[in-house]
Design an enzyme around this catalytic site. Structure first.
Site, PDB file in Angstrom:
ATOM      1  N   THR A   1       1.626  -4.183   4.428  1.00 56.75           N
ATOM      2  CA  THR A   1       1.451  -4.516   5.848  1.00 56.75           C
ATOM      3  C   THR A   1       0.860  -5.911   6.057  1.00 56.75           C
ATOM      4  OG1 THR A   1      -0.764  -3.541   5.905  1.00 56.75           O
ATOM      5  CG2 THR A   1       1.061  -2.105   6.526  1.00 56.75           C
ATOM      6  N   ASP A   2       0.154  -6.427   5.027  1.00 59.58           N
ATOM      7  CA  ASP A   2      -0.617  -7.660   5.264  1.00 59.58           C
ATOM      8  C   ASP A   2       0.255  -8.842   5.688  1.00 59.58           C
ATOM      9  OD1 ASP A   2      -2.966  -6.373   4.772  1.00 59.58           O
ATOM     10  OD2 ASP A   2      -3.345  -7.275   2.819  1.00 59.58           O
TER      11      ASP A   2
ATOM     12  N   THR B   1       0.823  -1.209   0.000  1.00 54.57           N
ATOM     13  CA  THR B   1       0.000   0.000   0.000  1.00 54.57           C
ATOM     14  C   THR B   1       0.855   1.256   0.000  1.00 54.57           C
ATOM     15  OG1 THR B   1      -1.832  -1.111   1.049  1.00 54.57           O
ATOM     16  CG2 THR B   1      -1.705   1.240   1.409  1.00 54.57           C
TER      17      THR B   1
END
Ligand code: SIN
Length: 322
Positions: free
Chosen positions: A93-94, A13
């Site tokens: 971040t996932d 992101t």
């Protein structure tokens, strides 16, 4: 002389692009190149001389063990350069906690390795990526950041890479280290306490040389009334080890005990982890029960087993589960 740092980009992101500045969910992760990321951060040139290496441009949900191995090789390449004083890695971040844990175990402490990420796409109003990138570079440029293993800098805080988990789907402070907290703050750069470096770089630099993938290890989440057919299917599909994300303190339902015993008798490693967000899984005195994963959550326990199988060192996973 300003520190000479290498920025490795992998997507996420932090490099995400949406059609509108108000859109924080419907965007394409990893759309922007390193030049665009740097252009959004005034003042970087005063912190360091940056060299860029665009490694991947992916959403971190698509990260695989093959990507971890390739990324580790690129990081090793840059850290070995005499004209590189440290690296920064941008990531989604996932699955940040998985890549950070993998790199924590497979890179020796030494020159700073700092990962960063963002919850809002680069095109969003109040995007968090530019500040996170600025602070990650500031931390990588700081002399106190050497010999600390992999660090993660987000939201003004410095974390040990091994400690982090993603705790929220949308909040800006989604990356946290429950039970441990941050090592320090990023503005100004200040460490409050050192990371627990016990297992940092416990995989020898040459141990994974030539590998393009890691052995298959599956995570099976067990809910009330789940049938053990899942386990049988994973073994039939070639899993070499299984992490059970069990209720509570790694409690194995009676309905699963026979299938677990059969898998273990067939040489498949089975371990008990928890689907509960926080806390350790206690080691049991009953040797008929699979070993517990201690403080490691299911994704991190899976990485410990993959590395342990890849290196032929079962004692490695045992030590990480202690
Ligand atoms: C990703 O993990 O690549 C997308 C989500 C994010 O970075 O927050």
């Amino acid at each position: 002389m300003a520190p000479r740092l290498t920025l490795l980009t992998t997507g996420g992101t932090i490099a995400g692009q949406a059609a509108s500045a108000a859109d924080t969910t419907g965007y394409t992760a990893g759309a922007l190149d390193p030049a665009a990321l740097i252009a959004a951060v005034p003042g970087l040139a005063a912190l360091a001389v940056l060299h860029c290496d665009a490694v991947f441009s992916i959403d971190s949900k698509d990260m695989t063990p093959a990507h971890w191995l390739a990324l580790r090789a690129r990081v090793q390449h840059h850290l070995a350069r005499a004209d590189c004083d440290g690296v920064i890695i941008t990531h989604g971040t996932d699955t940040l906690e998985e890549t950070a844990f993998f790199l924590h175990l497979t890179l020796p402490p030494g020159k700073p390795v700092v990962m960063t990420a963002a919850m809002r796409p680069a095109t969003a109003l109040s995007a968090d990526g530019p500040m996170n990138l600025y602070q990650a570079v500031a931390v990588a440029a700081h002399p106190d950041s050497a010999d600390k293993g992999v660090l993660v800098v987000v939201n003004g805080q410095i974390f040990a890479g091994a400690d982090i988990v993603k705790t929220d789907t949308e909040a800006l402070d989604a990356i946290a280290a429950p039970g441990r907290g941050p090592l320090g703050t990023a503005a100004p750069v200040r460490f409050f306490h050192p990371p627990a470096l016990g297992r940092t770089g416990c995989i020898a630099p040459h141990a994974l040389a030539g590998l393009s993938d890691l052995p298959r290890v599956d995570i099976l989440q067990v809910a009330a009334g789940s049938a053990p057919d899942l386990l049988t299917a994973a073994v039939a599909a070639g899993a070499r080890a299984l992490v059970l994300a069990l209720p509570g303190n790694g409690s194995l339902p009676q309905a699963w005990q026979r299938a677990v015993a059969q898998a273990r008798a067939a040489g498949v490693t089975v371990v008990r982890s928890t689907r509960t967000a926080h806390g350790r899984v206690a080691h049991a005195a009953d040797s008929a029960l699979p070993p517990a994963t201690g403080a490691l959550n299911p994704p991190k326990a899976r990485i410990a087993l993959m590395l342990s199988l890849a290196c032929g060192q079962p004692e490695l996973a045992t030590a990480l589960f202690a």
